[in-house]
Design a protein around this motif. Structure first.
Motif, short mmCIF file in Angstrom:
data_model
loop_
_atom_site.label_atom_id
_atom_site.label_comp_id
_atom_site.label_asym_id
_atom_site.label_seq_id
_atom_site.Cartn_x
_atom_site.Cartn_y
_atom_site.Cartn_z
N ARG A 139 1.00 -1.41 0.04
CA ARG A 139 0.46 0.00 -0.35
C ARG A 139 1.24 1.20 -0.17
O ARG A 139 0.42 2.45 -0.13
CB ARG A 139 -0.57 -0.06 1.38
N ASN A 140 2.13 1.30 0.61
CA ASN A 140 2.54 2.62 0.60
C ASN A 140 4.56 2.00 -0.26
O ASN A 140 5.13 2.40 0.10
CB ASN A 140 2.95 2.49 1.60
N SER A 141 4.69 0.76 -1.15
CA SER A 141 6.03 0.73 -1.61
C SER A 141 6.94 1.55 -2.50
O SER A 141 5.94 2.22 -2.94
CB SER A 141 5.70 -0.67 -2.47
N ARG A 142 8.34 1.95 -2.39
CA ARG A 142 8.88 2.39 -2.47
C ARG A 142 9.57 1.38 -4.43
O ARG A 142 9.81 0.37 -4.18
CB ARG A 142 10.38 2.85 -2.18
N ILE A 143 9.62 2.27 -5.48
CA ILE A 143 10.21 1.35 -6.36
C ILE A 143 11.72 1.29 -5.97
O ILE A 143 12.58 2.12 -6.04
CB ILE A 143 9.95 2.57 -7.49
N ARG A 144 11.79 0.18 -6.51
CA ARG A 144 13.45 -0.50 -6.36
C ARG A 144 14.44 0.03 -7.73
O ARG A 144 15.24 0.46 -7.76
CB ARG A 144 13.72 -1.84 -5.62
N ARG A 145 13.65 -0.55 -8.66
CA ARG A 145 14.65 -1.02 -9.93
C ARG A 145 13.33 -0.82 -10.55
O ARG A 145 12.05 -1.13 -11.02
CB ARG A 145 15.35 -1.54 -9.88
N ILE A 146 13.63 -0.48 -12.31
CA ILE A 146 12.76 -0.89 -13.22
C ILE A 146 13.32 -1.50 -14.50
O ILE A 146 14.94 -1.27 -14.79
CB ILE A 146 12.31 0.56 -13.77
N ASP A 147 13.31 -3.26 -14.16
CA ASP A 147 14.14 -3.77 -15.46
C ASP A 147 13.76 -3.58 -16.42
O ASP A 147 12.11 -3.80 -17.02
CB ASP A 147 13.86 -5.20 -15.18
N LYS A 148 14.63 -2.85 -17.32
CA LYS A 148 13.57 -2.20 -18.81
C LYS A 148 13.58 -2.58 -19.46
O LYS A 148 12.64 -1.91 -21.17
CB LYS A 148 13.90 -0.75 -18.59
N GLU A 149 14.61 -3.75 -20.42
CA GLU A 149 14.23 -4.67 -21.62
C GLU A 149 12.85 -4.50 -22.29
O GLU A 149 12.61 -4.50 -23.44
CB GLU A 149 14.52 -5.86 -21.29
N ARG A 150 11.67 -4.99 -21.17
CA ARG A 150 10.45 -5.18 -22.01
C ARG A 150 9.85 -3.62 -22.85
O ARG A 150 9.77 -3.80 -24.08
CB ARG A 150 9.39 -5.37 -20.81
N LEU A 151 10.26 -2.78 -22.57
CA LEU A 151 9.81 -1.77 -21.98
C LEU A 151 10.34 -1.26 -23.29
O LEU A 151 9.59 -0.56 -24.70
CB LEU A 151 10.01 -0.50 -21.25
N GLU A 152 11.75 -1.37 -23.50
CA GLU A 152 12.50 -1.29 -24.75
C GLU A 152 12.00 -1.74 -25.94
O GLU A 152 12.05 -1.84 -26.97
CB GLU A 152 13.82 -1.11 -24.95
N ASN A 153 12.53 -3.45 -25.47
CA ASN A 153 11.41 -3.72 -26.91
C ASN A 153 10.22 -3.35 -27.28
O ASN A 153 10.58 -3.74 -28.73
CB ASN A 153 11.67 -5.59 -26.05
#
Ligand code: ADP
Ligand code: ASP
Ligand code: MG
Length: 405
Positions: free
Chosen positions: A109-123
């Motif tokens: 309910r109040n999580s923080r983003i640790r990272r974005i694994d961006k391969e899918r977005l880039e593909n």
């Protein structure tokens, strides 16, 4: 080719007409030769409705299941928008938070983003798709769905802009920019052409709902240019960036936060370690306290007063009742009829007259101040909740001249 991230809030996607309107805005951006990633919120009041459904069952639903439930709202918007763009002849794909690579911590309910694994977005961008991502959500390391806190889609958008090094992050909403006060409350509020990250961060943290405060924090850290603009009117909005144009404005805005409560601990023993004991326990269950005041009482005892976020009261009061005896205080008193009204501006600290002008405006409106807190760029007062709208208007009109550039 440049990449633009566009985020559309709940009112901008609330029904089919609005979804088609968003599809057209996004298509236009794409047809100008930009890569586009779109982040969407749930339609209209969907998130509130989902929370209400769980509340019909229990007062204390599992936080993990609440995230599973709330995340569905954004999935509806994302898939509908993708269908809409395709219906207009565009190429699009919708992705959930986990498909888009959002990895967060486990603070449901109040999580923080640790990272974005961006391969899918880039593909997907490489395949010339307009990529539509559900805002407000990710997964933790156990593959459970998490959400980023109310209003968190703004933060999803800025996180993607940072990960993909976008040219800018446009936040489309139901007002045409950031104003000197909530334009729905103060008719005389003025639109700001620009605002600095620091001032916007304060305004957002102090209750100006227009941007999620963590989105501004992240934009500042990664130097992402943010624009706040209307999805319904095509006109310039507000630019949020490092240093706003130097102008004579001392005060940038007035904000209020009605979603707070106050707890007074009466008769706390005046011995070392007691405050540590109380506040470390509250921190251990992730309760953030805002201001803390301590007043000397009689017989070697004192009162400690602090404010916290609405919704955290029941767990805080439970903890306090558990430790009342060992900590030695007499009682914990909860007051939910309290609001915080604040003025924000980089020039506040160096100008002695600002605080007194704010207090004078409140006095003239016959509004009693319970507590005051200030920092380099803000002054906040705590007042009765039912007077907060009146207070925002009174303070805004006292600073009318300062709020003009
Ligand atoms: P969205 O659903 O697009 O994320 P929000 O409801 O979260 O939109 O935020 C937009 C609302 O923020 C506006 O409708 C407005 O009432 C409110 N608001 C509060 N303070 C301000 C401000 N200083 N400037 C602009 N809007 C503000
Ligand atoms: N739908 C979520 C909320 O209502 C996230 C957002 O709109 O930013 O809080
Ligand atoms: Mg919002």
């Amino acid at each position: 080719m440049s990449l633009i991230v566009q985020k559309f809030g709940g009112s901008s996607v609330k029904d089919t007409d609005r979804i088609m309107n968003v599809a057209r805005i996004v298509m236009e951006t794409s047809q100008k030769g930009n890569d586009v990633v779109v982040v969407v919120s749930a339609q209209g009041d969907t998130t509130d409705d989902l929370i209400a459904k769980a509340a019909e069952i229990t007062d204390n639903p599992s936080r993990r299941e609440m995230d599973a439930l709330m995340s569905t709202g954004e999935q509806i918007s994302a898939s509908l928008l993708s269908i809409a763009i395709k219906s207009l002849g565009g190429k699009a794909i919708s992705l959930t938070g986990w498909q888009a690579g959002f990895v967060t911590d486990s603070n449901h309910r109040n999580s923080r983003i640790r990272r974005i694994d961006k391969e899918r977005l880039e593909n997907e961008l490489d395949k010339k798709n307009i990529v539509i991502v559900t805002g407000f959500q990710g997964i933790n390391r156990y593959d459970d769905i998490t959400t980023l806190g109310r209003g968190g889609s703004d933060t999803s958008a800025v996180a993607i802009a940072a990960a993909l090094k976008a040219e800018k992050c446009q936040i489309y909403t139901d007002v045409d920019g950031v104003y000197t006060a909530d334009p729905r409350i103060v008719k005389a509020a003025r639109k700001l052409p620009e605002i600095s990250y620091d001032e916007m961060l304060e305004l957002a943290t102090l209750g100006a709902q227009v941007l999620h405060n963590r989105s501004v924090e992240m934009a500042k850290r990664y130097n992402i240019r943010m624009e706040v603009l209307s999805s319904l009117e095509n006109k310039p909005g507000t630019i949020v960036k490092e240093v706003a144009k130097m102008e004579k404005m001392l005060i940038k805005g007035v904000a209020k936060d009605d979603k707070i409560s106050r707890i007074t601990l009466v008769g706390v023993p005046d011995t070392p370690g007691i405050a540590f004991k109380i506040f470390s326990l509250l921190a251990s269950v992730k309760i953030n306290v805002d201001i803390i005041l301590q007043a000397t009482g009689s017989n070697g005892a004192k009162d400690i007063i602090f404010t916290l976020k609405e919704g955290d009261e029941s767990i805080a009061m439970q903890i306090l009742s558990d430790i009342k005896e060992s900590a030695g205080f007499t009682e914990a008193v909860l007051d939910t009829n309290i609001s915080k009204v604040s003025i924000v501006g980089a020039g506040i600290q160096s100008n002695a007259g600002v605080a007194s002008k704010m207090f004078e405006a409140l006095a003239d409106a016959n509004i009693n101040i319970h507590m005051i807190s200030s920092s380099e760029i803000k002054i906040s007062v705590f007042i009765d909740k039912d007077l907060s709208t009146k207070a925002v208007s009174a303070v805004h009109s006292a600073f009318e001249d300062d709020l003009k550039s």
